[in-house]
Motif scaffolding. Structure first.
Motif, PDB file in Angstrom:
ATOM      1  N   ALA A  97       0.756  -0.939   0.219  1.00  0.00           N
ATOM      2  CA  ALA A  97      -0.003  -0.447  -0.263  1.00  0.00           C
ATOM      3  C   ALA A  97       0.988   0.882   0.117  1.00  0.00           C
ATOM      4  O   ALA A  97       0.444   2.370  -0.868  1.00  0.00           O
ATOM      5  N   GLY A  98       1.670   1.484   1.014  1.00  0.00           N
ATOM      6  CA  GLY A  98       2.669   2.549   0.957  1.00  0.00           C
ATOM      7  C   GLY A  98       3.479   2.336  -0.605  1.00  0.00           C
ATOM      8  O   GLY A  98       3.565   3.507  -0.908  1.00  0.00           O
ATOM      9  N   LEU A  99       3.765   1.677  -0.876  1.00  0.00           N
ATOM     10  CA  LEU A  99       4.323   1.674  -2.378  1.00  0.00           C
ATOM     11  C   LEU A  99       3.876   2.266  -3.537  1.00  0.00           C
ATOM     12  O   LEU A  99       3.991   3.371  -4.482  1.00  0.00           O
ATOM     13  N   THR A 100       2.184   1.739  -3.520  1.00  0.00           N
ATOM     14  CA  THR A 100       1.576   1.723  -4.601  1.00  0.00           C
ATOM     15  C   THR A 100       0.466   3.042  -4.608  1.00  0.00           C
ATOM     16  O   THR A 100      -0.536   3.253  -5.965  1.00  0.00           O
ATOM     17  N   GLY A 101       0.164   2.936  -3.493  1.00  0.00           N
ATOM     18  CA  GLY A 101      -0.685   3.581  -2.884  1.00  0.00           C
ATOM     19  C   GLY A 101      -2.197   3.677  -3.264  1.00  0.00           C
ATOM     20  O   GLY A 101      -2.996   3.934  -2.564  1.00  0.00           O
ATOM     21  N   LEU A 102      -2.014   2.168  -3.167  1.00  0.00           N
ATOM     22  CA  LEU A 102      -3.146   1.601  -3.482  1.00  0.00           C
ATOM     23  C   LEU A 102      -4.071   1.298  -2.294  1.00  0.00           C
ATOM     24  O   LEU A 102      -3.518   0.877  -1.116  1.00  0.00           O
ATOM     25  N   ALA A 107      -7.956  -5.655   1.115  1.00  0.00           N
ATOM     26  CA  ALA A 107      -8.579  -6.305   0.142  1.00  0.00           C
ATOM     27  C   ALA A 107      -8.082  -8.182  -0.101  1.00  0.00           C
ATOM     28  O   ALA A 107      -6.962  -8.655   0.838  1.00  0.00           O
ATOM     29  N   PRO A 108      -9.001  -9.150  -0.577  1.00  0.00           N
ATOM     30  CA  PRO A 108      -9.048 -10.413  -0.652  1.00  0.00           C
ATOM     31  C   PRO A 108      -8.232 -10.498  -1.291  1.00  0.00           C
ATOM     32  O   PRO A 108      -7.596 -10.175  -2.152  1.00  0.00           O
ATOM     33  N   PRO A 129     -10.738  -6.992 -14.089  1.00  0.00           N
ATOM     34  CA  PRO A 129     -11.223  -5.606 -13.254  1.00  0.00           C
ATOM     35  C   PRO A 129     -11.327  -5.371 -11.352  1.00  0.00           C
ATOM     36  O   PRO A 129     -10.577  -4.731 -10.678  1.00  0.00           O
ATOM     37  N   GLU A 130     -11.482  -7.181 -11.276  1.00  0.00           N
ATOM     38  CA  GLU A 130     -11.984  -6.594  -9.727  1.00  0.00           C
ATOM     39  C   GLU A 130      -9.777  -6.984  -8.981  1.00  0.00           C
ATOM     40  O   GLU A 130      -9.620  -7.145  -8.206  1.00  0.00           O
ATOM     41  N   PHE A 205      -4.027  -8.910  -5.476  1.00  0.00           N
ATOM     42  CA  PHE A 205      -5.090  -8.479  -4.196  1.00  0.00           C
ATOM     43  C   PHE A 205      -5.771  -8.142  -5.434  1.00  0.00           C
ATOM     44  O   PHE A 205      -5.300  -7.481  -6.109  1.00  0.00           O
ATOM     45  N   HIS A 206      -7.187  -8.682  -4.223  1.00  0.00           N
ATOM     46  CA  HIS A 206      -8.292  -8.724  -5.535  1.00  0.00           C
ATOM     47  C   HIS A 206      -9.186  -7.095  -5.219  1.00  0.00           C
ATOM     48  O   HIS A 206      -8.721  -7.077  -3.360  1.00  0.00           O
ATOM     49  N   ARG A 207     -10.071  -6.491  -5.384  1.00  0.00           N
ATOM     50  CA  ARG A 207     -11.269  -5.227  -5.202  1.00  0.00           C
ATOM     51  C   ARG A 207     -12.218  -6.014  -3.995  1.00  0.00           C
ATOM     52  O   ARG A 207     -12.345  -6.963  -4.434  1.00  0.00           O
ATOM     53  N   ALA A 208     -12.098  -5.809  -3.038  1.00  0.00           N
ATOM     54  CA  ALA A 208     -12.967  -6.170  -2.452  1.00  0.00           C
ATOM     55  C   ALA A 208     -14.529  -5.991  -1.820  1.00  0.00           C
ATOM     56  O   ALA A 208     -14.540  -5.455  -2.843  1.00  0.00           O
TER      57      ALA A 208
END
Length: 208
Positions: A97-102, A107-108, A129-130, A205-208
């Protein structure tokens, strides 16, 4: 508290042809060697598809999540169990998350290993897209030139539109951020590879 296996200390952010990250020295040398020597060899199945949509052929095994009946992760070496525990845990999520900002904190997550033998390939595609981001880790000791198997980062859906070529070099990896223009492929492994297989793992990592 043990030192993390996965390091992002030598990571460069790239924007050509889309946002991705090149990770070098993913593991300490001794850990990289041990993971390579104990790379899973059983439990794989061939997955293949040909047709107008995305075509591919490779060998796949899912390490996480697993069914209750597979909770012992069928013969997985101790360091691999530790790796799966780490990349599904909070510290690794925070690092990504810190690296990508995502927003990967909740996230599953899915963890897979892949073997690409002779004539295995993955056609140009954009991830579904997920998916948020995929971390691909490479485990071969060496990958000879002109053997195929490179990750191709493309400027379009054409397999000939190669903008960047990433060799699956020892102890490196990539993070691919999913986008509408994040076209990529895996070059077909040449039949004369002499039994050499391209070994990798993916943390998705998938969208929750």
């Amino acid at each position: 508290m043990s030192t993390p296996l996965v390091s992002f200390d030598r990571t460069t952010a790239e924007d050509d042809p889309f946002r991705w990250y090149h990770v070098r020295d993913t593991f300490a040398p001794a850990d990289a060697r041990a993971l390579r020597e104990t790379f899973p060899r059983d439990g794989f199945r061939m997955v293949t598809r040909t047709g107008l949509a995305k075509s591919y052929a490779m060998y796949h095994r899912q390490l996480h999540p697993v069914d209750e009946a597979e909770a012992d992760v069928a013969g997985l070496a101790g360091l691999w169990r530790r790796l799966v525990a780490e990349v599904t845990g909070p510290a690794y999520r925070a690092a990504v998350a810190g690296l990508t900002g995502l927003p990967v904190g909740d996230a599953p997550v899915e963890v897979n290993v892949w073997r690409y033998g002779a004539r295995c390939w993955l056609d140009p595609h954009v991830d579904k897209p997920e998916k948020l981001v995929t971390h691909v880790l490479y485990f071969n000791e060496a990958w000879p030139a002109r053997r195929g198997g490179d990750l191709l980062l493309l400027g379009s859906s054409s397999g000939d539109d190669v903008v960047r070529r990433v060799t699956p070099a020892a102890n490196t990896g990539v993070l691919l951020v999913r986008g509408e223009d994040s076209w990529h492929a895996v070059e077909r492994v040449h039949g004369e590879a002499g039994g050499l297989e391209r070994l990798s793992a993916q943390v998705v990592f998938h969208r929750a």
